[in-house]
Design a protein around this motif. Sequence first.
Motif, PDB file in Angstrom:
ATOM      1  N   VAL A 136       1.991  20.994  19.869  1.00 23.79           N
ATOM      2  CA  VAL A 136       2.644  20.407  18.694  1.00 23.79           C
ATOM      3  C   VAL A 136       2.532  18.885  18.728  1.00 23.79           C
ATOM      4  N   LEU A 137       2.663  18.289  19.908  1.00 23.73           N
ATOM      5  CA  LEU A 137       2.584  16.832  20.020  1.00 23.73           C
ATOM      6  C   LEU A 137       1.219  16.316  19.594  1.00 23.73           C
ATOM      7  N   GLN A 138       0.183  17.067  19.874  1.00 23.64           N
ATOM      8  CA  GLN A 138      -1.157  16.650  19.465  1.00 23.64           C
ATOM      9  C   GLN A 138      -1.285  16.681  17.946  1.00 23.64           C
ATOM     10  N   ARG A 139      -0.706  17.708  17.326  1.00 23.18           N
ATOM     11  CA  ARG A 139      -0.743  17.783  15.864  1.00 23.18           C
ATOM     12  C   ARG A 139       0.085  16.666  15.236  1.00 23.18           C
ATOM     13  N   LEU A 140       1.229  16.360  15.855  1.00 22.53           N
ATOM     14  CA  LEU A 140       2.048  15.251  15.351  1.00 22.53           C
ATOM     15  C   LEU A 140       1.309  13.925  15.470  1.00 22.53           C
ATOM     16  N   ALA A 141       0.530  13.765  16.537  1.00 24.36           N
ATOM     17  CA  ALA A 141      -0.263  12.551  16.707  1.00 24.36           C
ATOM     18  C   ALA A 141      -1.308  12.430  15.601  1.00 24.36           C
ATOM     19  N   VAL A 142      -1.916  13.554  15.230  1.00 24.03           N
ATOM     20  CA  VAL A 142      -2.895  13.551  14.147  1.00 24.03           C
ATOM     21  C   VAL A 142      -2.223  13.200  12.821  1.00 24.03           C
ATOM     22  N   VAL A 143      -1.044  13.761  12.571  1.00 23.66           N
ATOM     23  CA  VAL A 143      -0.291  13.433  11.348  1.00 23.66           C
ATOM     24  C   VAL A 143       0.005  11.933  11.294  1.00 23.66           C
ATOM     25  N   ALA A 144       0.400  11.355  12.435  1.00 26.83           N
ATOM     26  CA  ALA A 144       0.690   9.918  12.494  1.00 26.83           C
ATOM     27  C   ALA A 144      -0.557   9.095  12.190  1.00 26.83           C
ATOM     28  N   ILE A 145      -1.690   9.499  12.764  1.00 26.24           N
ATOM     29  CA  ILE A 145      -2.944   8.771  12.533  1.00 26.24           C
ATOM     30  C   ILE A 145      -3.370   8.868  11.078  1.00 26.24           C
ATOM     31  N   LEU A 146      -3.123  10.007  10.451  1.00 28.39           N
ATOM     32  CA  LEU A 146      -3.464  10.187   9.041  1.00 28.39           C
ATOM     33  C   LEU A 146      -2.559   9.375   8.129  1.00 28.39           C
ATOM     34  N   SER A 147      -1.301   9.218   8.520  1.00 29.43           N
ATOM     35  CA  SER A 147      -0.299   8.591   7.648  1.00 29.43           C
ATOM     36  C   SER A 147      -0.233   7.072   7.791  1.00 29.43           C
ATOM     37  N   LEU A 148      -0.328   6.570   9.006  1.00 32.81           N
ATOM     38  CA  LEU A 148      -0.107   5.140   9.248  1.00 32.81           C
ATOM     39  C   LEU A 148      -1.040   4.228   8.451  1.00 32.81           C
ATOM     40  N   PRO A 149      -2.346   4.535   8.355  1.00 31.82           N
ATOM     41  CA  PRO A 149      -3.207   3.644   7.560  1.00 31.82           C
ATOM     42  C   PRO A 149      -2.770   3.527   6.105  1.00 31.82           C
ATOM     43  N   LEU A 150      -2.248   4.617   5.528  1.00 28.45           N
ATOM     44  CA  LEU A 150      -1.813   4.575   4.133  1.00 28.45           C
ATOM     45  C   LEU A 150      -0.540   3.743   3.978  1.00 28.45           C
ATOM     46  N   PHE A 151       0.399   3.899   4.930  1.00 32.60           N
ATOM     47  CA  PHE A 151       1.600   3.067   4.893  1.00 32.60           C
ATOM     48  C   PHE A 151       1.241   1.589   5.058  1.00 32.60           C
ATOM     49  N   LEU A 152       0.299   1.314   5.954  1.00 34.59           N
ATOM     50  CA  LEU A 152      -0.132  -0.067   6.172  1.00 34.59           C
ATOM     51  C   LEU A 152      -0.810  -0.624   4.923  1.00 34.59           C
ATOM     52  N   LEU A 153      -1.636   0.204   4.281  1.00 33.32           N
ATOM     53  CA  LEU A 153      -2.315  -0.237   3.059  1.00 33.32           C
ATOM     54  C   LEU A 153      -1.314  -0.552   1.961  1.00 33.32           C
ATOM     55  N   ASP A 154      -0.306   0.305   1.792  1.00 32.68           N
ATOM     56  CA  ASP A 154       0.726   0.058   0.783  1.00 32.68           C
ATOM     57  C   ASP A 154       1.497  -1.224   1.086  1.00 32.68           C
ATOM     58  N   PHE A 155       1.810  -1.440   2.364  1.00 30.74           N
ATOM     59  CA  PHE A 155       2.540  -2.644   2.763  1.00 30.74           C
ATOM     60  C   PHE A 155       1.730  -3.900   2.461  1.00 30.74           C
ATOM     61  N   LEU A 156       0.446  -3.873   2.807  1.00 38.65           N
ATOM     62  CA  LEU A 156      -0.408  -5.036   2.567  1.00 38.65           C
ATOM     63  C   LEU A 156      -0.578  -5.296   1.075  1.00 38.65           C
ATOM     64  N   GLN A 157      -0.677  -4.216   0.292  1.00 36.41           N
ATOM     65  CA  GLN A 157      -0.800  -4.371  -1.150  1.00 36.41           C
ATOM     66  C   GLN A 157       0.444  -5.030  -1.746  1.00 36.41           C
ATOM     67  N   LYS A 158       1.625  -4.598  -1.291  1.00 36.87           N
ATOM     68  CA  LYS A 158       2.862  -5.198  -1.797  1.00 36.87           C
ATOM     69  C   LYS A 158       2.968  -6.661  -1.404  1.00 36.87           C
TER      70      LYS A 158
END
Length: 202
Positions: A173-195
């Motif tokens: 499960v931890l490996q899958r959670l790590a993949v979810v984090a890797i998939l999500s973080l770039p989008l959150f970072l992109l939204d933050f930089l855009q704002k």
Amino acid sequence: MPSFNDFRLHVYGVWLLARGNTQGLAYLDTSKCGMWRSFGGFVWTLPILLAYWLKSPDAGNALVDMDGATYTSAFASVFKEFIRFALPGLALLLTAPFLKLGQRLNTVVVACNWAHVLIVYMGWMFISLPLMIRSELPFLANTFLAFVVLTLFPLLLFLTCWRILRITVAGKVLQRLAVVAILSLPLFLLDFLQKQFEIALG
């Protein structure tokens, strides 16, 4: 660019994976070439992006005044959406040594990219229903739209992605959670930089 047949087979494959059916893997081209071609799946989201844009308040004026600024704005919007589409998959490729996905890497990238296409169409269906009834029942439509955007769709999105990852990543499960984090973080970072960029300009 993936053909319509590629689009049909891959979206059906990830739909099966989202339902927990491992046979969906048989519909995915997980070769190295297929992995890179999956980034071209973005092209098949353009009809939905166009439909969203046509429903926007500025669409009418833009269609009347088709000038250089309109084309530049349209290109910038498409480019921004492509970045949002491609970033998660690229982040997986860059962090692959840490995630220890091994031979499953191509499968995960292909599944995630085509799942993004599926989610775009699912989002359109979820949001279109309250928009269609807004003229008749505006309060009900607005309430339902808020429920869909803030609760139902994010929950469905997470469950869809988690089921796909449970099959493609397998492992702990931890490996899958790590993949979810890797998939999500770039989008959150992109939204933050855009704002931050919009604040700096405004």
